[in-house]
Design a protein around this motif. Structure first.
Motif, PDB file in Angstrom:
ATOM      1  N   ALA A  37    -102.740  40.077 -24.024  1.00 58.91           N
ATOM      2  CA  ALA A  37    -101.084  39.997 -23.774  1.00 58.91           C
ATOM      3  C   ALA A  37    -100.310  38.533 -24.429  1.00 58.91           C
ATOM      4  CB  ALA A  37    -100.670  40.457 -22.251  1.00 58.91           C
ATOM      5  N   THR A  38    -101.706  38.012 -24.061  1.00 54.83           N
ATOM      6  CA  THR A  38    -101.096  36.190 -23.980  1.00 54.83           C
ATOM      7  C   THR A  38    -100.797  36.221 -25.912  1.00 54.83           C
ATOM      8  OG1 THR A  38    -102.381  35.875 -22.790  1.00 54.83           O
ATOM      9  CG2 THR A  38    -102.032  34.369 -24.041  1.00 54.83           C
ATOM     10  N   TRP A  39    -101.105  36.947 -27.023  1.00 59.27           N
ATOM     11  CA  TRP A  39    -100.886  36.797 -28.263  1.00 59.27           C
ATOM     12  C   TRP A  39    -100.164  37.943 -28.502  1.00 59.27           C
ATOM     13  CZ3 TRP A  39    -102.651  32.154 -29.072  1.00 59.27           C
ATOM     14  CH2 TRP A  39    -103.885  31.907 -28.384  1.00 59.27           C
ATOM     15  N   VAL A  40     -99.633  39.024 -28.378  1.00 61.17           N
ATOM     16  CA  VAL A  40     -99.429  40.324 -28.541  1.00 61.17           C
ATOM     17  C   VAL A  40     -97.641  39.147 -29.157  1.00 61.17           C
ATOM     18  CG1 VAL A  40     -97.245  42.037 -27.929  1.00 61.17           C
ATOM     19  CG2 VAL A  40     -99.542  42.017 -27.363  1.00 61.17           C
ATOM     20  N   PRO A  41     -96.784  38.238 -28.595  1.00 63.11           N
ATOM     21  CA  PRO A  41     -96.063  38.173 -28.813  1.00 63.11           C
ATOM     22  C   PRO A  41     -96.066  37.257 -30.969  1.00 63.11           C
ATOM     23  CG  PRO A  41     -96.280  37.195 -26.602  1.00 63.11           C
ATOM     24  CD  PRO A  41     -97.431  38.411 -26.975  1.00 63.11           C
ATOM     25  N   TRP A  42     -97.230  36.859 -30.513  1.00 61.60           N
ATOM     26  CA  TRP A  42     -97.131  35.981 -31.855  1.00 61.60           C
ATOM     27  C   TRP A  42     -96.874  37.667 -33.309  1.00 61.60           C
ATOM     28  CZ3 TRP A  42     -97.109  31.852 -33.515  1.00 61.60           C
ATOM     29  CH2 TRP A  42     -97.193  30.759 -32.634  1.00 61.60           C
ATOM     30  N   LEU A  43     -97.325  39.035 -32.829  1.00 61.55           N
ATOM     31  CA  LEU A  43     -96.781  40.053 -33.869  1.00 61.55           C
ATOM     32  C   LEU A  43     -95.340  39.845 -33.817  1.00 61.55           C
ATOM     33  CD1 LEU A  43    -100.246  42.575 -32.808  1.00 61.55           C
ATOM     34  CD2 LEU A  43     -99.693  41.256 -35.199  1.00 61.55           C
ATOM     35  N   VAL A  44     -94.266  39.866 -31.957  1.00 62.05           N
ATOM     36  CA  VAL A  44     -93.145  41.109 -32.029  1.00 62.05           C
ATOM     37  C   VAL A  44     -92.675  39.804 -32.929  1.00 62.05           C
ATOM     38  CG1 VAL A  44     -91.520  41.716 -30.727  1.00 62.05           C
ATOM     39  CG2 VAL A  44     -94.130  42.603 -30.063  1.00 62.05           C
ATOM     40  N   ILE A  45     -92.570  38.568 -32.792  1.00 63.46           N
ATOM     41  CA  ILE A  45     -91.652  37.798 -32.352  1.00 63.46           C
ATOM     42  C   ILE A  45     -92.246  36.263 -33.341  1.00 63.46           C
ATOM     43  CG2 ILE A  45     -90.346  37.163 -30.568  1.00 63.46           C
ATOM     44  CD1 ILE A  45     -91.272  34.761 -29.433  1.00 63.46           C
ATOM     45  N   GLY A  46     -93.061  36.165 -33.315  1.00 62.95           N
ATOM     46  CA  GLY A  46     -94.531  35.436 -34.702  1.00 62.95           C
ATOM     47  C   GLY A  46     -93.052  35.390 -35.710  1.00 62.95           C
ATOM     48  N   LEU A  47     -92.900  35.654 -36.574  1.00 63.73           N
ATOM     49  CA  LEU A  47     -92.220  35.293 -37.962  1.00 63.73           C
ATOM     50  C   LEU A  47     -90.729  35.140 -37.829  1.00 63.73           C
ATOM     51  CD1 LEU A  47     -93.763  37.873 -40.287  1.00 63.73           C
ATOM     52  CD2 LEU A  47     -93.989  36.481 -40.813  1.00 63.73           C
ATOM     53  N   PRO A  48     -90.165  35.904 -36.503  1.00 64.26           N
ATOM     54  CA  PRO A  48     -88.920  34.925 -36.743  1.00 64.26           C
ATOM     55  C   PRO A  48     -88.769  33.868 -36.244  1.00 64.26           C
ATOM     56  CG  PRO A  48     -88.811  37.105 -35.981  1.00 64.26           C
ATOM     57  CD  PRO A  48     -89.900  37.263 -36.086  1.00 64.26           C
ATOM     58  N   ALA A  49     -89.969  33.195 -35.418  1.00 63.70           N
ATOM     59  CA  ALA A  49     -89.502  31.780 -34.667  1.00 63.70           C
ATOM     60  C   ALA A  49     -89.800  31.250 -35.716  1.00 63.70           C
ATOM     61  CB  ALA A  49     -90.588  32.100 -33.642  1.00 63.70           C
ATOM     62  N   GLY A  50     -90.501  31.726 -36.596  1.00 68.37           N
ATOM     63  CA  GLY A  50     -90.664  29.596 -37.986  1.00 68.37           C
ATOM     64  C   GLY A  50     -89.369  30.114 -38.288  1.00 68.37           C
ATOM     65  N   ALA A  51     -88.534  30.943 -39.106  1.00 65.44           N
ATOM     66  CA  ALA A  51     -87.070  30.591 -39.164  1.00 65.44           C
ATOM     67  C   ALA A  51     -85.999  30.624 -38.319  1.00 65.44           C
ATOM     68  CB  ALA A  51     -86.523  32.468 -39.981  1.00 65.44           C
ATOM     69  N   TRP A  52     -86.243  30.619 -36.611  1.00 63.40           N
ATOM     70  CA  TRP A  52     -84.881  30.484 -36.395  1.00 63.40           C
ATOM     71  C   TRP A  52     -85.601  28.568 -35.862  1.00 63.40           C
ATOM     72  CZ3 TRP A  52     -86.148  34.494 -32.574  1.00 63.40           C
ATOM     73  CH2 TRP A  52     -86.037  34.969 -33.357  1.00 63.40           C
ATOM     74  N   VAL A  53     -86.955  28.003 -35.691  1.00 65.76           N
ATOM     75  CA  VAL A  53     -87.465  27.002 -35.454  1.00 65.76           C
ATOM     76  C   VAL A  53     -87.279  25.828 -36.617  1.00 65.76           C
ATOM     77  CG1 VAL A  53     -88.773  25.199 -35.735  1.00 65.76           C
ATOM     78  CG2 VAL A  53     -89.137  27.155 -33.867  1.00 65.76           C
ATOM     79  N   ASP A  54     -86.779  26.125 -37.593  1.00 65.71           N
ATOM     80  CA  ASP A  54     -86.292  26.083 -38.750  1.00 65.71           C
ATOM     81  C   ASP A  54     -84.422  25.690 -39.272  1.00 65.71           C
ATOM     82  OD1 ASP A  54     -88.512  25.720 -40.353  1.00 65.71           O
ATOM     83  OD2 ASP A  54     -88.805  27.345 -41.753  1.00 65.71           O
ATOM     84  N   ARG A  55     -84.465  25.944 -38.296  1.00 66.95           N
ATOM     85  CA  ARG A  55     -82.278  26.199 -37.776  1.00 66.95           C
ATOM     86  C   ARG A  55     -82.465  25.591 -37.059  1.00 66.95           C
ATOM     87  NH1 ARG A  55     -80.523  32.274 -38.537  1.00 66.95           N
ATOM     88  NH2 ARG A  55     -81.437  32.963 -39.669  1.00 66.95           N
ATOM     89  N   ILE A  56     -83.309  24.985 -36.344  1.00 69.55           N
ATOM     90  CA  ILE A  56     -82.443  23.018 -34.993  1.00 69.55           C
ATOM     91  C   ILE A  56     -83.462  22.419 -34.659  1.00 69.55           C
ATOM     92  CG2 ILE A  56     -81.205  25.655 -34.515  1.00 69.55           C
ATOM     93  CD1 ILE A  56     -83.720  25.653 -32.059  1.00 69.55           C
ATOM     94  N   ARG A  57     -82.901  21.651 -33.875  1.00 68.98           N
ATOM     95  CA  ARG A  57     -84.333  20.321 -33.852  1.00 68.98           C
ATOM     96  C   ARG A  57     -85.012  21.183 -32.810  1.00 68.98           C
ATOM     97  NH1 ARG A  57     -78.776  17.185 -32.983  1.00 68.98           N
ATOM     98  NH2 ARG A  57     -79.189  15.616 -33.947  1.00 68.98           N
ATOM     99  N   ARG A  58     -86.431  20.388 -33.034  1.00 71.67           N
ATOM    100  CA  ARG A  58     -87.682  21.002 -32.576  1.00 71.67           C
ATOM    101  C   ARG A  58     -87.979  20.334 -30.784  1.00 71.67           C
ATOM    102  NH1 ARG A  58     -88.807  20.465 -38.238  1.00 71.67           N
ATOM    103  NH2 ARG A  58     -88.482  22.200 -39.314  1.00 71.67           N
ATOM    104  N   ARG A  59     -87.863  19.872 -30.644  1.00 70.44           N
ATOM    105  CA  ARG A  59     -87.396  19.066 -28.854  1.00 70.44           C
ATOM    106  C   ARG A  59     -87.481  19.544 -28.094  1.00 70.44           C
ATOM    107  NH1 ARG A  59     -85.105  15.421 -26.589  1.00 70.44           N
ATOM    108  NH2 ARG A  59     -85.210  14.481 -24.987  1.00 70.44           N
ATOM    109  N   PRO A  60     -86.221  20.455 -28.795  1.00 68.27           N
ATOM    110  CA  PRO A  60     -84.989  21.287 -27.182  1.00 68.27           C
ATOM    111  C   PRO A  60     -86.386  22.448 -27.277  1.00 68.27           C
ATOM    112  CG  PRO A  60     -83.549  20.304 -28.956  1.00 68.27           C
ATOM    113  CD  PRO A  60     -84.936  19.934 -29.060  1.00 68.27           C
ATOM    114  N   VAL A  74     -97.776  40.843 -17.851  1.00 69.00           N
ATOM    115  CA  VAL A  74     -96.444  40.120 -17.649  1.00 69.00           C
ATOM    116  C   VAL A  74     -95.929  38.921 -17.761  1.00 69.00           C
ATOM    117  CG1 VAL A  74     -93.804  39.733 -16.533  1.00 69.00           C
ATOM    118  CG2 VAL A  74     -95.404  42.305 -16.601  1.00 69.00           C
ATOM    119  N   VAL A  75     -97.076  37.519 -16.568  1.00 71.20           N
ATOM    120  CA  VAL A  75     -96.778  36.108 -17.149  1.00 71.20           C
ATOM    121  C   VAL A  75     -97.466  35.840 -18.102  1.00 71.20           C
ATOM    122  CG1 VAL A  75     -97.852  34.375 -15.990  1.00 71.20           C
ATOM    123  CG2 VAL A  75     -97.334  36.046 -14.950  1.00 71.20           C
ATOM    124  N   ALA A  76     -98.289  36.855 -19.043  1.00 74.40           N
ATOM    125  CA  ALA A  76     -98.979  36.605 -19.904  1.00 74.40           C
ATOM    126  C   ALA A  76     -99.061  36.527 -20.918  1.00 74.40           C
ATOM    127  CB  ALA A  76    -100.753  37.650 -20.471  1.00 74.40           C
TER     128      ALA A  76
END
Length: 430
Positions: free
Chosen positions: A68-91, A123-125
């Protein structure tokens, strides 16, 4: 007087020594990441111990929690990269730390109230894993905006070295706290460590420039994700590193997901001793961070990568022959060799990625690689649990640790084999 809120620069034609001493913002990033790594290592040890010793979970259920700790990489790993490129990374990094702080605090609170369950651990994981996706993606893309190119090799080595050292202390501390005060209380460390990370990142003075405003039509996110995947798939170096990372992570996570159960139930090691063994064996990770730059300078980054990954992972099967008494040293030796090879290899690859890829696409490229690298980890955790249940813990451990050195053949048959130095040209993107 230098402005160390800006990316570091050469002084007098040479890079000034002592990055931690002279660069205020990197020092804060380093301190925060070290605290975060400590908390993550406590989780990796204590969360399975909570499931096994407090909730009496079986081998496969423990592997599900790890997955469960690593499942999010399969679900949102790809869109997370595109989102991060659109905004400042520190926040993004700040929000991730805040989420983890709250979630990890909920476990000891639930244990004290008598409400703790395997469902809550799952859930926490899952949610802290989601926060980790965004933190990691933003962190990789943020570092090149903080450091000048000539400082990035030193910065990567220091960050990986401190991560490894903090991981060792966290494993040992987690095991001892679990033995002395109860396993659920071991997760209290996570609350403070993620809070420390939040404060450190919040105090960084450097402000990265905002991304260029771009008019995006419908479907732009899918196109940006596709661009990142195509850049990784079409480049022989990125493709080879990604395939190797995914394969190695699959096997690493498979045997690590059953390691605590193997040591606790099959070998008969106490929770405190598991922490001590992890600390001693993990010294290899610190060694990898200490020797990687000198080795790469002497042999070349390409040859050093093959030496660390292909040479040292051959010792992984020693761990499967662990037995009580002096036989515990086999686990320590095997894990130390794997730690040295993996950490040193990761430092070389991180520096390569930051030099090779353009800043505006680094989030997408790193997320595309991480999607496969980290996305393989929940599958590995399930594989470890299923194999341990089907054929037994020790035979499963042996089979998986034999597969780990075989994964390095991907690097051997890649362009890396012919290169003394990994290329440093910027990857051309549209």
């Amino acid at each position: 007087m230098t402005d160390d809120s800006q990316p570091s620069r050469r002084r007098g034609g040479t890079v000034a020594s002592g990055l931690l001493r002279r660069h205020h913002d990197f020092r804060l990033l380093w301190a925060g990441e070290t605290a975060r790594a400590f908390g993550a290592s406590v989780t990796g040890l204590v969360l399975p111990l909570v499931a096994v010793s407090t909730l009496h979970a079986d081998t496969f259920l423990v592997s599900l929690i790890n997955a469960a700790t690593w499942v999010p990489w399969l679900v949102i790993g790809l869109p997370a990269g595109a989102w991060v490129d659109r905004i400042r990374r520190r926040p993004v990094m700040l929000a991730s730390d805040a989420v983890c702080c709250v979630l990890f605090a909920s476990i000891p609170l639930a244990a004290w109230a008598g409400w703790l369950s395997t469902a809550q651990l799952m859930v926490v994981a899952l949610l802290t894993g989601t926060a980790a996706v965004f933190f990691h993606t933003a962190y990789v893309a943020y570092l090149p905006t903080l450091l000048a190119p000539e400082d990035q090799a030193e910065g990567n080595a220091k960050l990986h070295g401190s991560d490894s050292a903090a991981g060792l202390v966290g494993i040992g501390s987690g095991g001892l706290v679990a033995q002395l005060f109860g396993v659920a209380n071991g997760l209290l460390a996570n609350t403070t460590t993620f809070l420390v990370s939040f404060v450190c990142v919040a105090r960084i003075r450097h402000r990265e420039p905002p991304p260029e405003p771009v008019e995006r039509a419908r479907g732009a996110l899918a196109r940006e994700i596709g661009e990142g995947l195509r850049m990784v798939a079409s480049d022989p170096y990125l493709r080879s590193f990604t395939l190797f990372g995914a394969t190695a992570n699959l096997v690493l996570t498979a045997y690590q997901s059953i390691a605590v159960v193997f040591l606790f139930q099959d070998v008969g090691v106490s929770s405190g001793m598991i922490g001590v063994m992890g600390t001693i064996g993990g010294l290899g990770s610190v060694l990898g961070a200490l020797v990687v730059r000198r080795t790469a300078d002497r042999l070349g980054s390409g040859r050093a990568l093959l030496l660390f990954e292909m040479g040292l992972l051959l010792f992984a099967p020693l761990m499967a022959f662990t037995s009580p008494g002096p036989g515990l040293l086999l686990y320590v030796a095997g894990s130390a060799a794997v730690g040295t090879g993996v950490v040193a290899g990761n430092i070389i690859k991180a520096g390569f990625l930051q030099r090779y890829c353009p800043s505006h696409a680094l989030g997408r490229i790193s997320a595309s690689s991480a999607f496969l690298n980290f996305g393989a980890m929940p599958l590995g955790a399930l594989l470890g649990g299923a194999l341990g249940t089907a054929i037994g813990l020790r035979p499963a451990f042996l089979a998986l640790t034999l597969l780990l050195p075989l994964s390095t053949l991907i690097l051997f048959f890649s362009p890396v084999r012919a290169q003394r130095e990994l290329p440093e040209r910027a990857l051309q993107t549209a």
